[in-house]
Design a protein around this motif. Structure first.
Motif, PDB file in Angstrom:
ATOM      1  N   GLU A 164       0.827  -1.207   0.000  1.00 34.95           N
ATOM      2  CA  GLU A 164       0.000   0.000   0.000  1.00 34.95           C
ATOM      3  C   GLU A 164       0.866   1.264   0.000  1.00 34.95           C
ATOM      4  O   GLU A 164       0.616   2.221  -0.748  1.00 34.95           O
ATOM      5  CB  GLU A 164      -0.926  -0.013   1.214  1.00 34.95           C
ATOM      6  N   LEU A 165       1.916   1.267   0.834  1.00 43.22           N
ATOM      7  CA  LEU A 165       2.788   2.440   0.924  1.00 43.22           C
ATOM      8  C   LEU A 165       3.589   2.635  -0.361  1.00 43.22           C
ATOM      9  O   LEU A 165       3.786   3.766  -0.812  1.00 43.22           O
ATOM     10  CB  LEU A 165       3.721   2.325   2.127  1.00 43.22           C
ATOM     11  N   LEU A 166       4.077   1.535  -0.949  1.00 40.91           N
ATOM     12  CA  LEU A 166       4.833   1.663  -2.200  1.00 40.91           C
ATOM     13  C   LEU A 166       3.945   2.226  -3.307  1.00 40.91           C
ATOM     14  O   LEU A 166       4.367   3.102  -4.072  1.00 40.91           O
ATOM     15  CB  LEU A 166       5.423   0.308  -2.617  1.00 40.91           C
ATOM     16  N   LYS A 167       2.714   1.749  -3.378  1.00 38.35           N
ATOM     17  CA  LYS A 167       1.795   2.237  -4.403  1.00 38.35           C
ATOM     18  C   LYS A 167       1.507   3.719  -4.212  1.00 38.35           C
ATOM     19  O   LYS A 167       1.510   4.507  -5.172  1.00 38.35           O
ATOM     20  CB  LYS A 167       0.496   1.431  -4.365  1.00 38.35           C
ATOM     21  N   ALA A 168       1.289   4.124  -2.963  1.00 40.99           N
ATOM     22  CA  ALA A 168       0.995   5.526  -2.669  1.00 40.99           C
ATOM     23  C   ALA A 168       2.171   6.433  -3.008  1.00 40.99           C
ATOM     24  O   ALA A 168       1.989   7.601  -3.379  1.00 40.99           O
ATOM     25  CB  ALA A 168       0.626   5.685  -1.196  1.00 40.99           C
ATOM     26  N   GLN A 184      14.299   4.450  -2.872  1.00 43.65           N
ATOM     27  CA  GLN A 184      12.883   4.222  -2.583  1.00 43.65           C
ATOM     28  C   GLN A 184      12.576   4.488  -1.114  1.00 43.65           C
ATOM     29  O   GLN A 184      11.502   5.011  -0.786  1.00 43.65           O
ATOM     30  CB  GLN A 184      12.494   2.790  -2.959  1.00 43.65           C
ATOM     31  N   ALA A 185      13.513   4.134  -0.246  1.00 46.40           N
ATOM     32  CA  ALA A 185      13.308   4.380   1.182  1.00 46.40           C
ATOM     33  C   ALA A 185      13.173   5.877   1.464  1.00 46.40           C
ATOM     34  O   ALA A 185      12.387   6.289   2.326  1.00 46.40           O
ATOM     35  CB  ALA A 185      14.460   3.786   1.990  1.00 46.40           C
ATOM     36  N   LYS A 186      13.925   6.693   0.717  1.00 45.32           N
ATOM     37  CA  LYS A 186      13.800   8.151   0.872  1.00 45.32           C
ATOM     38  C   LYS A 186      12.417   8.626   0.428  1.00 45.32           C
ATOM     39  O   LYS A 186      11.815   9.498   1.064  1.00 45.32           O
ATOM     40  CB  LYS A 186      14.899   8.853   0.074  1.00 45.32           C
ATOM     41  N   GLN A 187      11.911   8.048  -0.676  1.00 43.79           N
ATOM     42  CA  GLN A 187      10.576   8.402  -1.148  1.00 43.79           C
ATOM     43  C   GLN A 187       9.501   8.049  -0.121  1.00 43.79           C
ATOM     44  O   GLN A 187       8.498   8.742   0.012  1.00 43.79           O
ATOM     45  CB  GLN A 187      10.243   7.646  -2.442  1.00 43.79           C
ATOM     46  N   LEU A 188       9.758   6.979   0.606  1.00 44.84           N
ATOM     47  CA  LEU A 188       8.761   6.458   1.531  1.00 44.84           C
ATOM     48  C   LEU A 188       8.812   7.115   2.908  1.00 44.84           C
ATOM     49  O   LEU A 188       7.912   6.924   3.722  1.00 44.84           O
ATOM     50  CB  LEU A 188       8.956   4.937   1.694  1.00 44.84           C
ATOM     51  N   THR A 189       9.882   7.854   3.188  1.00 44.75           N
ATOM     52  CA  THR A 189      10.066   8.449   4.509  1.00 44.75           C
ATOM     53  C   THR A 189       9.422   9.834   4.570  1.00 44.75           C
ATOM     54  O   THR A 189       9.810  10.748   3.833  1.00 44.75           O
ATOM     55  CB  THR A 189      11.560   8.545   4.859  1.00 44.75           C
ATOM     56  N   GLY A 191       7.205  12.293   7.729  1.00 50.64           N
ATOM     57  CA  GLY A 191       6.551  12.366   9.035  1.00 50.64           C
ATOM     58  C   GLY A 191       6.970  11.218   9.929  1.00 50.64           C
ATOM     59  O   GLY A 191       8.156  10.992  10.162  1.00 50.64           O
ATOM     60  N   ASP A 192       5.975  10.460  10.439  1.00 50.14           N
ATOM     61  CA  ASP A 192       6.281   9.310  11.296  1.00 50.14           C
ATOM     62  C   ASP A 192       6.357   8.012  10.503  1.00 50.14           C
ATOM     63  O   ASP A 192       6.331   6.917  11.071  1.00 50.14           O
ATOM     64  CB  ASP A 192       5.246   9.182  12.415  1.00 50.14           C
ATOM     65  N   GLN A 193       6.447   8.129   9.196  1.00 45.56           N
ATOM     66  CA  GLN A 193       6.585   6.963   8.315  1.00 45.56           C
ATOM     67  C   GLN A 193       8.031   6.855   7.847  1.00 45.56           C
ATOM     68  O   GLN A 193       8.636   7.841   7.444  1.00 45.56           O
ATOM     69  CB  GLN A 193       5.654   7.129   7.112  1.00 45.56           C
ATOM     70  N   TYR A 194       8.581   5.635   7.892  1.00 48.07           N
ATOM     71  CA  TYR A 194       9.977   5.418   7.514  1.00 48.07           C
ATOM     72  C   TYR A 194      10.092   4.443   6.348  1.00 48.07           C
ATOM     73  O   TYR A 194       9.210   3.605   6.120  1.00 48.07           O
ATOM     74  CB  TYR A 194      10.783   4.901   8.712  1.00 48.07           C
ATOM     75  N   GLY A 195      11.198   4.552   5.653  1.00 44.91           N
ATOM     76  CA  GLY A 195      11.408   3.704   4.492  1.00 44.91           C
ATOM     77  C   GLY A 195      11.867   2.308   4.824  1.00 44.91           C
ATOM     78  O   GLY A 195      11.540   1.354   4.116  1.00 44.91           O
ATOM     79  N   LEU A 196      12.648   2.170   5.904  1.00 39.61           N
ATOM     80  CA  LEU A 196      13.254   0.881   6.239  1.00 39.61           C
ATOM     81  C   LEU A 196      13.116   0.565   7.712  1.00 39.61           C
ATOM     82  O   LEU A 196      13.222   1.459   8.561  1.00 39.61           O
ATOM     83  CB  LEU A 196      14.754   0.883   5.907  1.00 39.61           C
ATOM     84  N   ALA A 197      12.922  -0.710   8.019  1.00 36.47           N
ATOM     85  CA  ALA A 197      13.031  -1.215   9.386  1.00 36.47           C
ATOM     86  C   ALA A 197      14.284  -2.082   9.443  1.00 36.47           C
ATOM     87  O   ALA A 197      14.407  -3.056   8.696  1.00 36.47           O
ATOM     88  CB  ALA A 197      11.798  -2.031   9.770  1.00 36.47           C
ATOM     89  N   GLY A 270       2.454  -0.963  10.050  1.00 37.67           N
ATOM     90  CA  GLY A 270       1.971  -0.387   8.804  1.00 37.67           C
ATOM     91  C   GLY A 270       2.528   0.975   8.463  1.00 37.67           C
ATOM     92  O   GLY A 270       2.041   1.636   7.543  1.00 37.67           O
ATOM     93  N   LYS A 271       3.574   1.429   9.165  1.00 38.47           N
ATOM     94  CA  LYS A 271       4.141   2.750   8.929  1.00 38.47           C
ATOM     95  C   LYS A 271       5.565   2.691   8.385  1.00 38.47           C
ATOM     96  O   LYS A 271       6.322   3.650   8.505  1.00 38.47           O
ATOM     97  CB  LYS A 271       4.144   3.547  10.246  1.00 38.47           C
ATOM     98  N   THR A 272       5.948   1.545   7.778  1.00 42.13           N
ATOM     99  CA  THR A 272       7.295   1.377   7.242  1.00 42.13           C
ATOM    100  C   THR A 272       7.212   0.734   5.865  1.00 42.13           C
ATOM    101  O   THR A 272       6.441  -0.212   5.662  1.00 42.13           O
ATOM    102  CB  THR A 272       8.156   0.488   8.169  1.00 42.13           C
ATOM    103  N   GLY A 273       8.016   1.236   4.918  1.00 40.04           N
ATOM    104  CA  GLY A 273       7.974   0.721   3.560  1.00 40.04           C
ATOM    105  C   GLY A 273       8.545  -0.668   3.406  1.00 40.04           C
ATOM    106  O   GLY A 273       7.932  -1.546   2.789  1.00 40.04           O
ATOM    107  N   TYR A 274       9.747  -0.878   3.965  1.00 38.42           N
ATOM    108  CA  TYR A 274      10.451  -2.155   3.815  1.00 38.42           C
ATOM    109  C   TYR A 274      10.926  -2.681   5.168  1.00 38.42           C
ATOM    110  O   TYR A 274      11.351  -1.907   6.033  1.00 38.42           O
ATOM    111  CB  TYR A 274      11.706  -1.987   2.949  1.00 38.42           C
TER     112      TYR A 274
END
Length: 443
Positions: A164-168, A184-189, A191-197, A270-274
């Motif tokens: 869902e996050l990647l699509k958004a 991609q992790a930079k694109q996904l980061t 607010g409180d959402q991060y690209g990588l765990a 649900g707040k992390t891309g990868y």
């Protein structure tokens, strides 16, 4: 490729005599086993502790019904604990009858000469070599005639991503190179959402990133009897791994203190891309979290940092050849019982039960075949095919600990910002020294 009995363990130069003096004869099996206790060493399961305790009781009950004997489990919680237990038991000639060790520790265990070599009779006792997925036998010993490890479970490593996050974020497909993953992790980061765990404090995770990136860049870390930890590819790997937190800022700062189960839990919210290093063991946690129905597995990148394609001498290593092997101690007075335990836990029904409870893929060929229709497992199957064994040397346990120790030493600095190149070089040089010393002892 052959190894001396005590090459990997410091201070274990009299192992042959110790084992001869302390080792007992086999038991007779059957009715004579009532009242006996089989001691099994196994890794602690910190992700599903209550379920793991229940599984131990279930196996012990089944084993007692079959043999009349009890199973007593002992657990280890880290790679250091694992190595220490092997060392102390081998030197004393007493300890667990059966060891469940990670595949990367099998060469160290083999090098001690303290475990039963598997001949035709031993394989027959547990159902035959054909019972197992062929690839899982890849690190049972240095060659087919010198094997000590019976495959128990397989854990090829992959990434999990939030569909869902990647699509958004407008990302059409998961990253195939490490640089793409960072981008991609930079694109996904936000607010409180991060690209990588990332689990920076985990006892087992960190070195796998460094090994994967390095071997993909053409540095195997061990070249014959020479350690190559000071190769530029290794430094680049550490810089990339630390940089996700300190430079790119695509990782939650709390990850400095995360173990793998904590990283799983963070991704499951649900707040992390990868989630960048996981196995099928995460499935239950993910399906019980907020990310349920919104995640998938994909291969880890196979192109090293700083490149758009692998160099000619690079290896397409999607994962280490990972899992657990079961080894029977040569000093054990209960060898027949030990092989009955090995047979039980590697039979199809028990393998499928263990997979359902914990997510470890079966090493049993029939059990794995029965899971092929599950589409979410396809990336894991592909990762297993593209897995590469770590070097089969008794020194490897020390080498992976040295690689991890670079991260352990760096944890206090990560909260302050990027680690200076000179500091990182000093820590890698120390790891190189320890790795080479261990290789020298293993000659």
């Amino acid at each position: 490729m052959r190894y001396g009995r005590a090459t990997a363990l410091a201070g274990a130069t009299v192992l042959v005599a110790a084992l001869t003096a302390c080792g007992g004869g086999d038991d007779d099996g059957g009715d004579g086993d009532a009242g006996k206790t089989l001691n099994v060493l196994i890794s602690a399961n910190t992700q599903y502790p209550e379920e793991f305790q229940a599984w131990q009781k279930s196996i012990s009950d089944k084993f007692k019904a079959q043999t009349g004997a009890e199973v007593k489990f002992e657990t280890f919680a880290s790679a250091n604990d694992e190595l220490t237990k092997i060392q102390t038991s081998v030197v004393s000639g007493s300890g667990p009858d059966v060891y469940a060790v990670g595949t990367t520790f099998t060469p160290t265990a083999y090098s001690t000469g303290a475990f039963v070599k598997l001949g035709d009779d031993e394989w027959k006792k547990i159902g035959g070599k054909e019972k197992f997925v062929p690839a899982t036998l890849g690190i049972s010993g240095p060659d087919e005639q010198n094997q000590v490890g019976v495959p128990w479970v397989s854990r090829p490593f992959v990434m999990a991503y939030n569909t869902e996050l990647l699509k958004a974020a407008g990302i059409d497909k998961p990253a195939a190179t490490w640089d793409e993953l960072t981008a991609q992790a930079k694109q996904l980061t936000t607010g409180d959402q991060y690209g990588l765990a990332i689990a920076y404090k985990d006892n087992f995770d960190p070195w796998k990133f460094v090994w994967g990136m390095s071997i993909q860049a053409g540095d195997p870390l061990v070249d014959g009897k020479t350690a190559k930890l000071q190769d530029p590819a290794v430094q680049k790997a550490y810089q990339t791994y630390f940089g996700w937190l300190t430079n790119d800022k695509v990782v939650d700062p709390a990850a400095i203190g995360w173990t793998n189960p904590q990283a799983v839990a963070a991704f499951a919210k649900g707040k992390t891309g990868y989630f960048a290093l996981t196995t099928a063991t995460a499935i239950n946690s993910l399906d019980q979290g907020a990310v349920k129905g919104k995640w998938a597995f994909t291969l880890l990148p196979t192109v090293p940092p700083g490149a758009t394609s692998r160099p000619g001498n690079g290896v397409e290593a999607a994962s280490i050849l990972s899992g657990d092997n079961l080894l029977v101690a040569d000093y054990s007075k209960n060898k027949d019982l030990a092989f009955e335990y090995v047979k039980l836990v590697t039979d199809q029904d028990q393998q499928l039960d263990y997979y359902k409870k914990f997510g470890n893929l079966p090493a049993n060929a029939a059990a794995l075949q029965s899971l092929q229709s599950d589409p979410k497992l396809a990336p894991l199957t592909e990762a297993a095919k593209k897995s590469v064994a770590t070097p089969f040397t008794g020194a490897w346990a020390d080498i992976q600990l040295a690689l991890t120790n670079v991260v352990v030493q760096s944890l206090p600095d990560l909260a302050k910002g990027p680690i200076p190149a000179a500091t990182l070089d000093t820590r890698i040089a120390d790891a190189q020294k320890k790795a080479q010393s261990s290789l020298d002892r293993a000659k």
